[in-house]
Design an enzyme around this catalytic site. Structure first.
Site, PDB file in Angstrom:
ATOM      1  N   GLU A 137      -8.820  -9.947   3.946  1.00 43.77           N
ATOM      2  CA  GLU A 137      -9.213  -8.568   3.644  1.00 43.77           C
ATOM      3  C   GLU A 137     -10.605  -8.515   3.029  1.00 43.77           C
ATOM      4  OE1 GLU A 137      -6.248  -6.277   1.584  1.00 43.77           O
ATOM      5  OE2 GLU A 137      -7.595  -4.568   1.308  1.00 43.77           O
ATOM      6  N   ASP A 190       5.602  -6.925   2.393  1.00 48.18           N
ATOM      7  CA  ASP A 190       4.894  -7.457   1.220  1.00 48.18           C
ATOM      8  C   ASP A 190       5.853  -7.734   0.078  1.00 48.18           C
ATOM      9  OD1 ASP A 190       2.183  -7.748   1.744  1.00 48.18           O
ATOM     10  OD2 ASP A 190       1.743  -5.634   1.365  1.00 48.18           O
ATOM     11  N   GLU A 218       0.161 -12.448  -1.559  1.00 46.95           N
ATOM     12  CA  GLU A 218      -1.274 -12.503  -1.818  1.00 46.95           C
ATOM     13  C   GLU A 218      -1.614 -13.735  -2.651  1.00 46.95           C
ATOM     14  OE1 GLU A 218      -2.687  -8.883  -3.628  1.00 46.95           O
ATOM     15  OE2 GLU A 218      -1.948  -7.641  -1.985  1.00 46.95           O
ATOM     16  N   SER A 230       0.849  -1.202   0.000  1.00 47.02           N
ATOM     17  CA  SER A 230       0.000   0.000   0.000  1.00 47.02           C
ATOM     18  C   SER A 230       0.880   1.246   0.000  1.00 47.02           C
ATOM     19  CB  SER A 230      -0.939   0.005   1.205  1.00 47.02           C
ATOM     20  OG  SER A 230      -0.231  -0.281   2.395  1.00 47.02           O
TER      21      SER A 230
HETATM   22  O1  KIV Z   1      -0.386  -3.428   1.697  1.00 52.12           O
HETATM   23  C1  KIV Z   1      -1.111  -3.380   2.693  1.00 52.12           C
HETATM   24  O2  KIV Z   1      -1.220  -2.355   3.382  1.00 52.12           O
HETATM   25  C2  KIV Z   1      -1.861  -4.576   3.061  1.00 52.12           C
HETATM   26  C3  KIV Z   1      -2.881  -4.449   4.139  1.00 52.12           C
HETATM   27  C4  KIV Z   1      -4.082  -3.764   3.631  1.00 52.12           C
HETATM   28  C5  KIV Z   1      -3.195  -5.748   4.770  1.00 52.12           C
HETATM   29  O3  KIV Z   1      -1.667  -5.597   2.490  1.00 52.12           O
END
Ligand code: KIV
Length: 271
Positions: free
Chosen positions: A189, A90, A122, A52
């Site tokens: 989510e 991530d 993911e 994000s």
């Molecule tokens: O990238 C992110 O902030 C996320 C959250 C929304 C869980 O994956």
């Protein structure tokens, strides 16, 4: 012994203990040193260096464009600030789907260059080979099911996922597969609360929700959203704990005005 060395760091093992004793897990995103320092000192359990960052740090419409180099830059900044929280990073779009060797080298780059604690990917069955390969190398993996923003171009909307039985059953199956593979936790989510509660009850690993109701083992939010920095984004699940947009705007307006009318700096603010 320094104060710092007395801090008991959060580990994947401690998260599992928290689930067992029914203590909810708190998780927030951070992408830079200054915010991560505050968030860690305030007692958060897990910091997610989320992709994000593509939206709230870089201003992209989706999370698709962010690169592995970008994520490593953010993760290193967060690492330098954090003493207690577990840091999860991530893997960005295009660095793990379809090629498990590439997935492993992406995860290794993050662990070696940012010295963080775990990675998040993911997807379910489709990325299981990548999950397996990363786990075999000893890197902890957090899963992410439900709304998976990296697949936005496949679904076309950010609406609630898994409302229909078929999608809900696939999600439950994927959750089981990720647990069996050895993931230490799972993010769900934007799915119906009843479904998320069912998954959290069935799995032994902690299930952390965002827009997935209160029946899961913990909650995660994007820090810019919950602090009211990013007011354009206001889904139903978001609780705002501050209105920093208004506070920062007013502070900047006051500064501009003080500079223009010569009231800053004053006598005591100079040498
Ligand atoms: O990238 C992110 O902030 C996320 C959250 C929304 C869980 O994956």
């Amino acid at each position: 012994m320094s104060i710092e060395s007395k801090i008991k760091a959060v580990t994947t093992y401690r998260l599992s203990e928290m689930k067992q004793r029914g203590e909810k897990i708190s998780m927030l995103t951070s992408y830079d040193y200054s915010m991560a320092r505050i968030v860690d000192q305030a007692g958060i359990d897990v910091i997610l260096v989320g992709d994000s960052a593509a939206n709230v740090m870089a201003g992209y419409e989706t999370t698709v464009p962010i690169t592995l180099d970008d994520m490593i830059y953010h993760a290193r900044s967060v690492r330098r600030a954090v003493r207690r929280a577990l840091i999860v990073v991530d893997l960005p779009f295009g660095t793990y789907q379809g090629n498990s060797k590439e997935a492993l080298s992406s995860a290794i780059r993050i662990m070696k260059e940012a010295e963080t604690d775990a990675v998040k990917l993911e997807g379910g069955e489709e990325i299981l080979e990548s999950v397996h390969r990363i786990l075999c190398s000893g890197i902890p993996v957090m899963g992410h099911l439900g709304l998976t923003p990296q697949s936005i171009h496949k679904y076309g909307t950010y609406n609630v996922r898994a409302r229909e039985t078929e999608e809900a059953e696939k999600l439950v199956k994927d959750a089981r597969l990720l647990e069996e593979a050895g993931c230490f936790a799972l993010v769900l989510e934007k799915i119906p609360a009843e479904l998320a509660t069912r998954v959290a009850k069935e799995l032994k690993i902690p299930v952390i929700g965002i827009g997935a109701g209160g029946g899961v083992d913990g909650q995660v939010l994007v820090v810019h959203d919950m602090l009211g920095i990013n007011k354009a984004f206001s889904p139903r699940f978001l609780r705002r704990y501050a209105d920093l947009d208004t506070i920062i705007t007013s502070a900047v307006e006051n500064y501009v005005s003080d500079v223009k009318n010569l009231s800053f700096p004053n006598e005591s603010e100079q040498y």
